[in-house]
Design an enzyme around this catalytic site. Structure first.
Site, PDB file in Angstrom:
ATOM      1  CB  SER A 296       7.620 -14.269  13.865  1.00 49.32           C
ATOM      2  OG  SER A 296       8.972 -14.557  13.607  1.00 49.32           O
TER       3      SER A 296
ATOM      4  CG  ASP B 175       9.289 -15.141  17.039  1.00 48.33           C
ATOM      5  OD1 ASP B 175       8.054 -15.059  17.038  1.00 48.33           O
ATOM      6  OD2 ASP B 175       9.960 -15.459  16.038  1.00 48.33           O
TER       7      ASP B 175
END
Length: 315
Positions: A50, A179
């Site tokens: 991320s 993510d």
């Protein structure tokens, strides 16, 4: 005496954490400046999830940590620009539109691809369509014959498409990528697995610098003990992600030895920093304090090793 040798293998592991990635980038910037080094030159592999993935991609693109800090300062307010209906909108669709993040990473990475990275990278995501993990890798092994073509900005979008905050990223072969934090918010084990299985490095040669994005001290209310959906609806994601992170760090220390893992993830009061709330001065101050404390240990563990130049096997 420095016991490092040319056979040592150094991993930089960068946690997810939204805009709090500014803390991680700032720690690297302070360490780099205090030690008068180019920090990326001392690591053989970089893994990040991320926001940590964006930092890893930035280092792979040849940016300095200080330039990555400036990216967060300049682009953060645009990426996480809240509006009146943001809170309500999050109940039915993602809280933020992806256009600001996409514009920011395109501006940052331009037309660079994974094949153009100056460092080996391992960046986790998750494929909703296949219900499987998806890991982007630079061409550091002969069998990695597809990811090298993917633009860095697209990898950044895929690894940071946090559920509820941003929609799935679908511009890479139509896959529904989200993510990597849903399974590897702390990617330290991912890095160690890559070092042993792909780079064929013995565990005894591996050292890891693992950077978190601050760790909130939270009280878990007693009603969770026998609670159902209503009690767990807000606590569950945090408990799961913290459990993964703490477990991964513990496993890494068990595999390598505590003296081979430097984990920097300071505890802070609950609510001090948010995933989508930019607190530039506070995060920079926290990074300055923490990095100052860890400079001696960082120097001892990492600065005596120079990683060889990365030559991609696919271009």
């Amino acid at each position: 005496m420095n016991s490092q040798t040319t056979t040592d293998f150094h991993i930089l592991s960068l946690d997810g954490g939204g805009i709090k990635g500014l803390f991680s980038a700032a720690v690297l910037a302070f360490l780099e400046e205090d030690c008068s080094i180019r920090i990326a030159e001392h690591f053989d592999l970089i893994t990040g999830t991320s926001t940590g993935g964006i930092i890893a991609l930035g280092l792979g693109a040849g940016l300095s940590p200080r330039e990555i800090v400036q990216f967060y300062v300049d682009e953060g307010p645009k990426i996480f620009k809240a509006h009146f209906f943001s809170g309500i909108q999050q109940y039915a669709t993602s809280k933020f539109l992806p256009v600001s993040l996409e514009a920011a990473v395109k501006k940052c990475f331009k037309d660079l691809r994974l094949a153009d990275s100056i460092k080996p990278l391992v960046i986790p995501s998750f494929n909703l369509g296949e219900d499987e993990v998806y890991i982007f890798k630079t061409p550091h092994h002969e069998r990695f014959t597809r990811d090298f073509k993917v633009p860095l900005w697209q990898v950044a979008m895929a690894t940071s498409a946090a559920p509820c905050f941003l929609p799935a990223f679908k511009k890479i072969d139509g896959m529904r990528l989200i993510d990597g934090g849903v399974w590897a918010n702390n990617p330290i084990i991912l890095g160690i697995a890559e070092a042993t299985s792909v780079f064929s490095r013995p565990l005894g040669t591996i050292r890891v610098l693992s950077l978190g994005t601050t760790d909130e001290v939270k009280h878990r209310p007693p009603n969770l003990d026998e609670g159902g959906f209503w009690q767990w609806k807000q606590q569950a994601p945090d408990v799961i992600m913290r459990g993964q992170s703490v477990g991964a760090t513990g496993q890494a220390m068990h595999l390598l030895g505590k003296d081979k893992v430097l984990r920097l993830n300071p505890t802070v009061p609950a609510g001090l920093f948010g995933l989508d709330t930019l607190s530039i001065d506070e995060l920079m101050a926290k990074a300055a304090h923490q990095s100052r404390k860890y400079v001696p240990e960082f120097k001892k563990l990492f600065t005596g090793h120079a990683a060889p130049q990365f030559i991609p096997l696919q271009t």
